[in-house]
Design an enzyme around this catalytic site. Structure first.
Site, PDB file in Angstrom:
ATOM      1  N   HIS A 180     -31.847  11.424  23.239  1.00  0.00           N
ATOM      2  CA  HIS A 180     -32.644  11.491  24.457  1.00  0.00           C
ATOM      3  C   HIS A 180     -34.095  11.902  24.181  1.00  0.00           C
ATOM      4  O   HIS A 180     -34.444  12.415  23.110  1.00  0.00           O
ATOM      5  CB  HIS A 180     -32.032  12.495  25.435  1.00  0.00           C
ATOM      6  CG  HIS A 180     -31.995  13.895  24.900  1.00  0.00           C
ATOM      7  ND1 HIS A 180     -33.097  14.724  24.875  1.00  0.00           N
ATOM      8  CD2 HIS A 180     -30.983  14.616  24.342  1.00  0.00           C
ATOM      9  CE1 HIS A 180     -32.783  15.881  24.341  1.00  0.00           C
ATOM     10  NE2 HIS A 180     -31.501  15.848  23.995  1.00  0.00           N
ATOM     11  N   GLY A 181     -34.944  11.743  25.186  1.00  0.00           N
ATOM     12  CA  GLY A 181     -36.343  12.145  25.103  1.00  0.00           C
ATOM     13  C   GLY A 181     -36.530  13.649  25.201  1.00  0.00           C
ATOM     14  O   GLY A 181     -35.594  14.421  25.440  1.00  0.00           O
ATOM     15  N   GLU A 233     -23.846  16.981  24.298  1.00  0.00           N
ATOM     16  CA  GLU A 233     -24.294  17.792  23.177  1.00  0.00           C
ATOM     17  C   GLU A 233     -23.234  18.834  22.804  1.00  0.00           C
ATOM     18  O   GLU A 233     -22.317  19.130  23.587  1.00  0.00           O
ATOM     19  CB  GLU A 233     -25.620  18.472  23.542  1.00  0.00           C
ATOM     20  CG  GLU A 233     -26.235  19.326  22.443  1.00  0.00           C
ATOM     21  CD  GLU A 233     -26.523  18.576  21.149  1.00  0.00           C
ATOM     22  OE1 GLU A 233     -25.541  18.182  20.473  1.00  0.00           O
ATOM     23  OE2 GLU A 233     -27.714  18.416  20.806  1.00  0.00           O
TER      24      GLU A 233
END
Length: 212
Positions: A11-12, A84
């Site tokens: 992800h960013g 995560e």
């Protein structure tokens, strides 16, 4: 020989990434930089003509996937197995605070060993969980197709390593996956999963601490 392609995409950026704060499974959104990173990366990934798009259900991953969905017309599916690593009592702390408040746990983490205490998910559990999610995503495309999976830094590294059958020591030789960079894996019937590329992305960043 028909080869399936799996893109494992981190992800960013988020404000917690920028502040070196442990996110784990805390649902932290992308910041302005992260949203732009997702757009920049999506403009490259669309050229791979993905057939399927799958994401972690945490918002920083799902919003990253949305940037690619906007270009491809694909509707992402969501899988909790792609979340995560769960960092338990570390979540919300900066890494400096973890080192100060939980020095024994931090020392084990730094050495690449399982953290004892703090309710931190084990590396084996993480790798198995994420690899199961990655394999399930790959199974959604016919042989020869391409699937993109939006996930997280520690999750990506452990999941990819588990999928490849690498020992933990070999996995530690990989540097941290940068925000909005990805891993490319290929699979065919005779050779199984192979690493084709690592830490690919549209821009350069300074080295960052291992993603959490």
């Amino acid at each position: 020989m028909t080869t399936t392609r799996l893109i494992v995409w981190r992800h960013g950026n988020t404000d917690w990434n920028a502040g070196h704060r442990v996110q784990g499974q805390t649902d932290v959104p992308l910041n302005d930089l992260g949203r732009q990173q997702a757009v920049d990366a999506a403009e490259l990934l669309v050229r791979l003509r993905p057939d399927v798009l799958v994401s972690s259900d945490l918002v920083r991953a799902s919003d990253t996937a949305a940037a690619l969905a906007a270009l491809t017309g694909l509707s992402p599916s969501y899988d909790k197995r792609l979340r995560e690593r769960y960092f338990g009592q570390w979540q919300g702390l900066t890494m400096a605070e973890v080192a100060e408040q939980r020095p024994d746990e931090h020392a084990r983490w730094t050495a690449g060993a399982d953290v004892i205490g703090g309710d931190v998910e084990t590396l084996d559990d993480l790798g198995e969980r994420v690899a199961d999610g990655l394999q399930a995503a790959a199974d959604l495309v016919p042989a020869g197709g391409t699937v993109v999976v939006a996930t997280h830094g520690a999750a990506a590294r452990s999941g990819v390593g588990h999928l490849l059958g690498w020992p933990r020591e070999q996995l530690r030789s990989l540097r941290a996956l940068q925000n909005c960079h990805w891993v490319e894996l290929s699979h065919d019937g005779s050779r199984g999963w192979q690493l084709a590329a690592y830490n690919v992305g549209p821009f350069s960043e300074r080295p960052v601490p291992p993603p959490v």
